[in-house]
Motif scaffolding. Structure first.
Motif, mmCIF file in Angstrom:
data_model
loop_
_atom_site.group_PDB
_atom_site.id
_atom_site.type_symbol
_atom_site.label_atom_id
_atom_site.label_comp_id
_atom_site.label_asym_id
_atom_site.label_seq_id
_atom_site.Cartn_x
_atom_site.Cartn_y
_atom_site.Cartn_z
ATOM 1 N N TYR A 9 34.569 -0.862 24.011
ATOM 2 C CA TYR A 9 35.403 -0.033 22.965
ATOM 3 C C TYR A 9 34.850 -0.758 21.829
ATOM 4 N N LEU A 11 44.193 0.574 29.717
ATOM 5 C CA LEU A 11 45.244 -0.399 29.390
ATOM 6 C C LEU A 11 46.692 -0.059 30.115
ATOM 7 N N GLY A 12 46.787 1.139 30.315
ATOM 8 C CA GLY A 12 47.744 1.706 31.213
ATOM 9 C C GLY A 12 47.715 0.863 32.392
ATOM 10 N N CYS A 26 38.317 -2.923 26.523
ATOM 11 C CA CYS A 26 38.404 -3.067 25.234
ATOM 12 C C CYS A 26 37.181 -3.947 24.711
ATOM 13 N N THR A 82 48.205 -2.707 32.883
ATOM 14 C CA THR A 82 49.745 -3.030 32.493
ATOM 15 C C THR A 82 50.340 -2.574 33.844
ATOM 16 N N GLN A 110 46.721 5.687 38.667
ATOM 17 C CA GLN A 110 46.410 5.508 37.377
ATOM 18 C C GLN A 110 44.778 4.763 37.097
ATOM 19 N N THR A 133 38.524 6.806 23.601
ATOM 20 C CA THR A 133 39.653 6.347 23.325
ATOM 21 C C THR A 133 40.606 6.609 24.484
ATOM 22 N N LEU A 134 40.725 7.743 25.099
ATOM 23 C CA LEU A 134 41.278 8.361 26.208
ATOM 24 C C LEU A 134 41.107 7.187 27.165
ATOM 25 N N THR A 135 39.961 6.871 27.643
ATOM 26 C CA THR A 135 39.556 5.935 28.388
ATOM 27 C C THR A 135 40.366 4.452 28.229
ATOM 28 N N ALA A 136 40.037 4.361 27.068
ATOM 29 C CA ALA A 136 40.899 3.042 26.661
ATOM 30 C C ALA A 136 42.363 2.796 27.078
ATOM 31 N N LEU A 137 43.122 3.943 26.451
ATOM 32 C CA LEU A 137 44.436 4.061 26.637
ATOM 33 C C LEU A 137 44.706 4.065 28.241
ATOM 34 N N ALA A 138 43.920 4.729 28.925
ATOM 35 C CA ALA A 138 44.137 4.862 30.532
ATOM 36 C C ALA A 138 43.776 3.555 31.220
#
Length: 358
Positions: free
Chosen positions: A314, A284-285, A311, A288, A209, A277-282
Motif C-alpha cells: 500500500y 490487517l483483520g 502494508c 490480527t 478472513q 484499501t479494502l484489501t489492506a483492511l481485510a
C-alpha cells in the motif's frame, strides 16, 4: 513370511519417492516466475515491449550478431505507431536500449521453460514424481507454454494502427495467467513439502478472513493491470483525494457503463485505490485474527506476513502514484504485489483442512 497391514504400509513408505526435491524445484521455478513479473513491469514502464516485432521462440534466443541485423530490426520497429509517436528520431542506439530489456524478458521466459521441462523429464523418467502429481505437473507445463503464446498475443496488439502500447485487456490476461501460474507452482510445492496441520479451534474463522483477503488481493492486482494498461497512474497524482474529491469527476462518463471499469482513467484509478484499501483492511483483520486466535507456528506467521506485505504494498502504491510512476518504483510495486499474493497463499495453505479419508 507374514504379511499384514503394518508391513504393507512400511513397504509403501520405502517405495514412495521423496517429495522434497520435486517441491524445491517447483518453488525455484515459482521464484523465477516472480522475477519474470518484475521484468515485465520494467519492460512495460520503459516502453520496451514492442521493440521486438518477431515471434521466434528458437532463433529469437540469440540477440542480433551483426550491424546489418540490428539495422533490419530497427527498420522493422520504425514501421509501427509507437516509433512515430513516442520514439521518433531516437536512433539505433536508442533502439538498442529498449531492445535489450525486452530481449532479456523473453530470454528469461525461455529459461523458465527449460528450468521446468528438463527437470520434469528427469523426475518422470527416474520415477521420482510422487503419486497423484503427474497430471498436475503436465498441466503446469501446458500453462507455461500458453503463457508464452498469450505474451505474443498481447505484444501483437501493440502493432495496430494508432496504438503506442498493447491492449489493456490482453495485458491483464497476460498478467493474470502469470499470477495463476505462480500461485499453482507455489501451492503445489508447498503441498509436497508439508502435510495439513491439525486444526485449531479458531482455524475456521481465521481461514474465512484469509480467504476474503486473498480474493481482494486478486481483484486489486487485476484492477492494477488496467491501471497499467491505460496508464491511469500518470493522472490524479495526489492521495487520498483525486483532484480534491473522494470520488473523481467523470467517474461514470463512458457508455455503456461497464467500460468505466476498464477504460475510464478516473474510474479505473479510483477502483484500484478502493480495492487496495479494502484489501489492506481485510489483511490487517486477518493478521490480527491470526495473532489472537492461532497458536505460534507457520500459519500464524503467514497471517502476520500477509498483514505486513499488504502494508508495504500500500505504501509503495501511494509513493508510486505521488511520484508519477518512476520506473524503479513502479517495478518494485509490481514485484511486491507477488509478495502479497505469496503471503496470502502461504496463510491459506497453512490453514487448509486435512483431507477426509475416502
Amino acid at each position: 513370511m507374514p504379511f499384514d497391514a503394518e508391513t504393507s504400509a512400511a513397504t509403501a513408505d520405502r517405495t514412495e519417492p521423496d517429495p522434497r526435491p520435486v517441491a524445491l524445484w517447483l518453488l525455484g521455478v515459482a521464484a523465477m516466475v516472480w522475477i519474470m513479473v518484475a521484468l515485465g513491469g520494467a519492460t512495460r514502464l520503459t516502453g520496451s515491449g514492442l521493440s521486438i516485432m518477431e515471434w521466434a521462440p528458437l532463433s529469437g534466443a540469440l540477440p542480433p550478431l551483426s550491424e546489418a541485423e540490428w539495422q533490419r530490426l530497427y527498420d522493422l520497429y520504425r514501421t509501427i505507431p509507437q516509433y512515430a509517436l513516442v520514439h521518433a528520431g531516437f536512433g539505433l542506439e536508442g533502439f538498442k536500449e529498449i531492445f535489450w530489456l525486452e530481449w532479456t524478458h523473453r530470454l528469461w521466459g525461455r529459461l523458465i521453460g527449460l528450468a521446468y521441462a528438463l527437470p520434469l523429464a528427469w523426475f518422470w523418467l527416474r520415477g521420482r514424481i510422487p503419486a497423484g502429481y503427474r497430471g498436475r505437473l503436465l498441466l503446469l507445463l501446458l500453462l507455461g507454454g500458453l503463457q508464452g503464446a498469450v505474451g505474443w498475443f498481447m505484444v501483437a496488439s501493440g502493432f495496430e494502427a494508432d496504438r503506442t502500447a498493447v491492449s489493456p485487456y490482453r495485458l491483464v490476461l497476460h498478467l493474470g495467467l502469470a499470477l495463476g501460474l505462480f500461485a499453482a507452482l507455489l501451492w503445489t510445492g508447498l503441498s509436497l513439502l508439508r502435510a495439513p496441520a491439525a486444526p485449531q479451534p479458531a482455524t475456521g474463522s481465521v481461514r474465512r478472513q484469509i480467504k476474503a483477503a486473498a480474493w481482494l488481493v486478486v481483484a486489486t492486482m487485476l484492477a492494477g493491470g488496467f491501471v497499467a494498461g491505460i496508464k491511469a497512474g500518470f493522472d490524479y497524482n495526489t492521495f487520498p483525494l483525486m483532484d480534491g474529491q473522494l470520488v473523481p469527476e467523470g467517474y461514470g462518463r463512458l457508455s455503456p457503463w461497464w467500460q468505466n471499469l476498464t477504460a475510464n482513467i478516473p474510474a479505473v484509478q479510483f477502483n484500484h485505490r478502493l480495492l487496495a484499501t479494502l484489501t489492506a483492511l481485510a489483511a490487517l483483520g486477518a493478521a490480527t485474527g491470526g495473532w489472537r486466535r492461532l497458536a505460534p507456528g507457520a500459519a500464524r506467521h503467514a497471517c502476520l506476513l500477509l498483514g505486513g506485505a499488504v502494508c508495504l504494498q500500500y505504501a509503495l502504491g501511494v509513493a508510486t502514484l505521488v511520484h508519477v510512476v518512476p520506473v524503479w518504483l513502479g517495478t518494485l510495486h509490481q514485484a511486491c504485489a507477488v509478495l502479497v499474493l505469496a503471503a496470502a497463499l502461504l496463510a491459506l495453505h497453512g490453514l487448509r483442512e486435512p483431507r477426509r479419508p475416502a
